[in-house]
Design a protein around this motif. Structure first.
Motif, PDB file in Angstrom:
ATOM      1  N   SER A   1     -88.958  53.659 -21.288  1.00  0.00           N
ATOM      2  CA  SER A   1     -88.111  52.914 -22.223  1.00  0.00           C
ATOM      3  C   SER A   1     -86.918  53.794 -22.542  1.00  0.00           C
ATOM      4  O   SER A   1     -86.836  54.934 -22.079  1.00  0.00           O
ATOM      5  N   ASN A   2     -85.984  53.243 -23.338  1.00  0.00           N
ATOM      6  CA  ASN A   2     -84.798  54.029 -23.678  1.00  0.00           C
ATOM      7  C   ASN A   2     -84.968  54.807 -24.977  1.00  0.00           C
ATOM      8  O   ASN A   2     -83.997  55.274 -25.556  1.00  0.00           O
ATOM      9  N   SER A   3     -86.195  54.951 -25.459  1.00  0.00           N
ATOM     10  CA  SER A   3     -86.470  55.695 -26.683  1.00  0.00           C
ATOM     11  C   SER A   3     -87.709  56.543 -26.472  1.00  0.00           C
ATOM     12  O   SER A   3     -88.666  56.129 -25.811  1.00  0.00           O
TER      13      SER A   3
ATOM     14  N   GLY B   1     -89.746  54.141 -34.354  1.00  0.00           N
ATOM     15  CA  GLY B   1     -88.548  53.986 -33.551  1.00  0.00           C
ATOM     16  C   GLY B   1     -87.537  55.093 -33.673  1.00  0.00           C
ATOM     17  O   GLY B   1     -87.078  55.609 -32.655  1.00  0.00           O
ATOM     18  N   SER B   2     -87.158  55.453 -34.866  1.00  0.00           N
ATOM     19  CA  SER B   2     -86.071  56.417 -35.023  1.00  0.00           C
ATOM     20  C   SER B   2     -86.559  57.845 -35.033  1.00  0.00           C
ATOM     21  O   SER B   2     -85.758  58.776 -34.972  1.00  0.00           O
ATOM     22  N   GLY B   3     -87.809  58.020 -35.160  1.00  0.00           N
ATOM     23  CA  GLY B   3     -88.322  59.383 -35.280  1.00  0.00           C
ATOM     24  C   GLY B   3     -88.202  59.929 -36.685  1.00  0.00           C
ATOM     25  O   GLY B   3     -88.465  61.091 -36.934  1.00  0.00           O
TER      26      GLY B   3
ATOM     27  N   GLY C   1    -101.441  45.899 -22.951  1.00  0.00           N
ATOM     28  CA  GLY C   1    -101.578  46.785 -21.813  1.00  0.00           C
ATOM     29  C   GLY C   1    -100.633  46.391 -20.696  1.00  0.00           C
ATOM     30  O   GLY C   1    -100.494  45.216 -20.364  1.00  0.00           O
ATOM     31  N   GLY C   2     -99.958  47.363 -20.101  1.00  0.00           N
ATOM     32  CA  GLY C   2     -99.023  47.106 -19.016  1.00  0.00           C
ATOM     33  C   GLY C   2     -97.655  46.670 -19.472  1.00  0.00           C
ATOM     34  O   GLY C   2     -96.821  46.314 -18.628  1.00  0.00           O
ATOM     35  N   TYR C   3     -97.385  46.684 -20.806  1.00  0.00           N
ATOM     36  CA  TYR C   3     -96.112  46.177 -21.334  1.00  0.00           C
ATOM     37  C   TYR C   3     -94.935  46.975 -20.761  1.00  0.00           C
ATOM     38  O   TYR C   3     -93.873  46.422 -20.508  1.00  0.00           O
ATOM     39  N   PHE C   4     -95.118  48.300 -20.560  1.00  0.00           N
ATOM     40  CA  PHE C   4     -94.064  49.135 -19.982  1.00  0.00           C
ATOM     41  C   PHE C   4     -94.471  49.633 -18.592  1.00  0.00           C
ATOM     42  O   PHE C   4     -94.163  50.751 -18.192  1.00  0.00           O
TER      43      PHE C   4
ATOM     44  N   GLY D   1     -92.958  53.199 -25.737  1.00  0.00           N
ATOM     45  CA  GLY D   1     -93.126  53.202 -24.294  1.00  0.00           C
ATOM     46  C   GLY D   1     -94.575  53.308 -23.865  1.00  0.00           C
ATOM     47  O   GLY D   1     -95.506  53.186 -24.675  1.00  0.00           O
ATOM     48  N   ARG D   2     -94.759  53.525 -22.576  1.00  0.00           N
ATOM     49  CA  ARG D   2     -96.092  53.682 -22.002  1.00  0.00           C
ATOM     50  C   ARG D   2     -96.602  55.086 -22.305  1.00  0.00           C
ATOM     51  O   ARG D   2     -95.866  56.062 -22.203  1.00  0.00           O
ATOM     52  N   ILE D   3     -97.881  55.196 -22.676  1.00  0.00           N
ATOM     53  CA  ILE D   3     -98.461  56.488 -23.061  1.00  0.00           C
ATOM     54  C   ILE D   3     -98.869  57.259 -21.809  1.00  0.00           C
ATOM     55  O   ILE D   3     -99.588  56.731 -20.955  1.00  0.00           O
TER      56      ILE D   3
END
Length: 746
Positions: A524-526, A620-622, A571-574, A530-532
């Motif tokens: 992902s762009n963040s 999201g932003s950390g 599951g599998g989203y990314f 994202g995927r673990i």
């Protein structure tokens, strides 16, 4: 300048004088002892022993002739005070070049050797004794070199030598040890009124020892330097005490083997029957018979192996404390072959490697696999209490070529272990002391030492180090001392050991390790969604989503510095990732600060559906709120800070913290003649700009000079002596106290 050349030393040879930058001969058909006396005295070589035409004693010169026809009375302080009829430089024939042999300024007398005895020095036409208080080892070194006797071994009273008679030299010699002649040393008044006796010097013709014919300076065939020539040493009467002295002399530790073969030398052999006790500092200090005739051939050239040249390791066992035994000899790793390998032998290996006691002694092929290539040692017999394998009785020193059916192997118990829990990767720390396990005080271990323990045990990375309140109580003695590790050592036993930091011990230390050395969110762009992916043993793989739930995600998001988890994604989203999905099942409560703290089941889980990789959406932003933060400065993100029991507890009212990073800011001086004078320009947010001078003063300038490494500020002119800038004005650069390290700290 003047010198004597082609005579083998500074006090004999053809006379040359340096004139107008050129060395040239001195030509004289009536050269005599009065002329030679002045030369010898000027050179500090005592009185003249002979005056010659150069061609009759040495050889005539070539090139320039510096002086012609010199007439001396014999008492002039230098040759230049004599009557010189011709000053060159000239070109001409060299048939009448002059030469001199001097008696020398110093000598050693009272023994059968010209290189040992009472020291006497020349005073006019007479030899005088020297008080032992007026000479030291540096002066002795000069005397030995002057006499062609090598290096000085000792300087002392003359009780070993024939008693002297006559006057004493009035004064002492202060030498650096590099002078060519004792007469060139500084002369002082004697150090005291009394003289307790003659000085004596013992020189050694051996000027060096070395080990050759290997790739290490601590193993090889022995060569001795005598008079500038290196020769082999005969093995006659050479034994372990002799080898001990030589190895220590070379800075190579104790001797491992005195008989190691390293090929044959060439040329002359120095016979040197040496009789060392093993405690002497230098090989020259041992009783010996000197250099003489011998009956050796080069097949008896002696070699030695010193301990510093040897290494051992265990290989093919999955760690540093188990596997097939190999020894590095002459630059090559090779097996140890022994048909009677036993637990006493294995015990020495384990203790030497810092792996505790031996758990098993094996033939390599029965437990691991046999080796290939060289065999370094054959038949090793140990008692079990030797400090290193080299102190055992070794019947065969290689390297050899041969079959590997009897290669040896060892399994050690290890130096450290974690006990008191169901997991071998979490618990109270205990270390091996002899045959016993001892506890370790929590004050004597830190996170770096814990990291070494986790790696040593194959348990990944250290999550925490603290007291043992979570684990079963310990019993028995405590280890006396603390461990200081860099964190990169392979074994805790390799860390520096210190005395304990304090008198008291508040309890056992405990360590929690995790085999998971990394977590990340990808595709992902963040970095917070994202995927673990999980890193285990240096390999990254995606995690199956079958048993992944919100408490697990909550712990992961906080660990990554991404705040709380927002949503659980399908599951599998990314994407499904590459390779087989990890089927690790985490059962987090949600309050853990690292996923590795959560109870985890790895084995026995059903297969994961293809591409069913776990995914998460953190806040999201950390952004996250931290109250009490403790970092070492080496962490990759803030979530790795706050090791349990080390974070500061907030006191008083809470305040927001602001941080300014300097990576995107720069300062320079422009328009001047160098980098340390000019118009101040700053680089901020990708743009260079100038500084408004309204509030600018010497304190601000001092900070800029310090930041640029330009010393102290001399002036902060309010005018524009370096011209106006063309870039935007920056209004915020002022109000410095003058003590800040950079402009950004004002």
């Amino acid at each position: 300048e003047l010198r004597l050349v082609d005579g083998g030393g500074p006090c004999a040879g053809r006379l040359e004088v340096k004139l107008q930058g050129h060395w040239g001969s001195v030509r004289d058909g009536n050269w005599n002892m009065d002329d030679a006396e002045v030369v010898c005295q000027q050179l500090g070589c005592g009185s003249a022993a002979g005056a010659y035409t150069a061609s009759t004693r040495f050889r005539k010169g070539t090139g320039f002739i510096s002086l012609a026809r010199v007439d001396c009375q014999g008492d002039e302080p230098a040759l230049w005070y004599c009557k010189i009829h011709g000053w060159g430089p000239y070109h001409g024939i060299h048939d009448y070049d002059t030469a001199v042999v001097c008696q020398g300024f110093s000598r050693l007398v009272g023994s059968e050797s010209a290189c040992a005895g009472r020291l006497e020095v020349r005073q006019g036409q007479n030899w005088t004794r020297v008080c032992q208080e007026d000479i030291d080892i540096k002066a002795a070194q000069v005397v030995c070199q002057e006499l062609g006797c090598g290096t000085a071994l000792s300087v002392s009273g003359a009780s070993w030598f024939e008693a002297g008679m006559g006057l004493f030299w009035k004064g002492s010699f202060e030498c650096t040890g590099t002078e060519l002649l004792l007469s060139a040393c500084t002369r002082r008044l004697s150090h005291g009124e009394g003289c307790t006796g003659d000085s004596s010097i013992i020189c050694s013709s051996y000027t060096g020892f070395r080990l050759v014919n290997s790739n290490s300076s601590c193993v090889g065939r022995i060569e001795v330097e005598v008079g500038g020539t290196w020769r082999s040493l005969c093995a006659s009467d050479w034994d372990l005490p002799d080898a001990e002295v030589l190895c220590h002399h070379l800075g190579c530790g104790p001797a491992s083997s005195p008989y190691a073969p390293f090929g044959r030398g060439t040329g002359r052999i120095w016979l040197h029957p040496v009789f060392c006790q093993g405690s002497e500092e230098l090989l020259q200090d041992c009783v010996h018979l000197g250099w003489g005739e011998h009956f050796c051939g080069h097949e008896l050239d002696v070699g030695v192996t010193c301990e510093e040249a040897l290494e051992l390791r265990l290989v093919d066992g999955g760690g540093p404390c188990a596997g097939r035994l190999e020894v590095k000899l002459q630059g090559h790793w090779g097996s140890v072959r022994d048909g009677n390998w036993n637990m006493d032998d294995a015990e020495v290996v384990c203790q030497q490697l810092g792996c505790g006691s031996a758990a098993g002694a094996y033939t390599a092929s029965t437990r691991f696999r046999k080796g290939t290539g060289f065999i370094s040692l054959a038949r090793v017999d140990c008692q079990g209490d030797e400090p290193a394998l080299w102190y055992c009785k070794i019947h065969g020193w290689g390297p050899y070529h041969g079959i590997h059916d009897y290669d040896t192997a060892v399994v050690c118990q290890g130096f450290s272990r974690l006990v008191g829990s169901e997991s071998a990767c979490a618990g109270r720390l205990e270390v091996r002391q002899g045959q016993n396990w001892t506890r370790v005080c929590q004050e004597d271990i830190d996170i770096k030492a814990a990291q070494v323990v986790c790696q040593e045990l194959g348990c990944g990375t250290a999550l925490s180090v603290s007291g043992a309140s979570w684990f079963e109580a310990g019993m028995g003695l405590f280890w006396k001392g603390s461990f200081e590790c860099t964190g990169t050592e392979l074994l805790l036993s390799a860390c520096t050991r210190r005395l304990s930091h304090g008198e008291g011990c508040t309890g056992d230390s405990s360590i929690i390790c995790s085999s998971y050395t990394g977590f990340r969110l990808v595709n992902s762009n963040s970095s917070c969604v994202g995927r673990i992916e999980v890193e285990v043993g240096g390999t990254w793989r995606s995690l199956c989503a079958s048993d992944w739930d919100l408490p697990d995600a909550e712990v992961l998001c906080h660990h990554l510095g991404c705040g709380p988890a927002v949503t659980m994604l399908p599951g599998g989203y990314f994407g499904g990732g590459d390779g087989t999905l990890r089927r690790d099942t985490f059962t987090c409560g949600g309050n853990e600060w690292h996923p590795g703290q959560c109870p985890t089941v790895v084995l026995g889980q059903p297969a994961c559906p293809p591409s069913y990789a776990a995914a998460v959406n953190c806040s999201g932003s950390g952004t996250m709120e931290l109250q009490g933060l403790w970092c070492t400065g080496t962490e990759d993100n803030l979530a790795q800070c706050n090791v349990p029991e080390m974070a500061a507890v907030p006191t008083g009212s809470l305040e927001e913290v602001a941080i300014v990073c300097s990576g995107s800011r720069q300062v320079m001086l422009a328009g001047g003649t160098g980098r340390c004078a000019g118009r101040v320009e700053v680089y901020i947010n990708g743009t260079w700009g100038t500084v408004c001078r309204d509030a600018w003063d010497l304190s601000d300038a001092t900070v800029v000079c310090r930041q640029l490494g330009c010393g102290t500020a001399l002036a902060a002119p309010r005018s524009a002596p370096f011209g106006p800038g063309t870039r935007p004005l920056w209004l915020g650069a002022s109000q410095c106290a003058g003590t800040e390290m950079s402009l950004w700290h004002c």
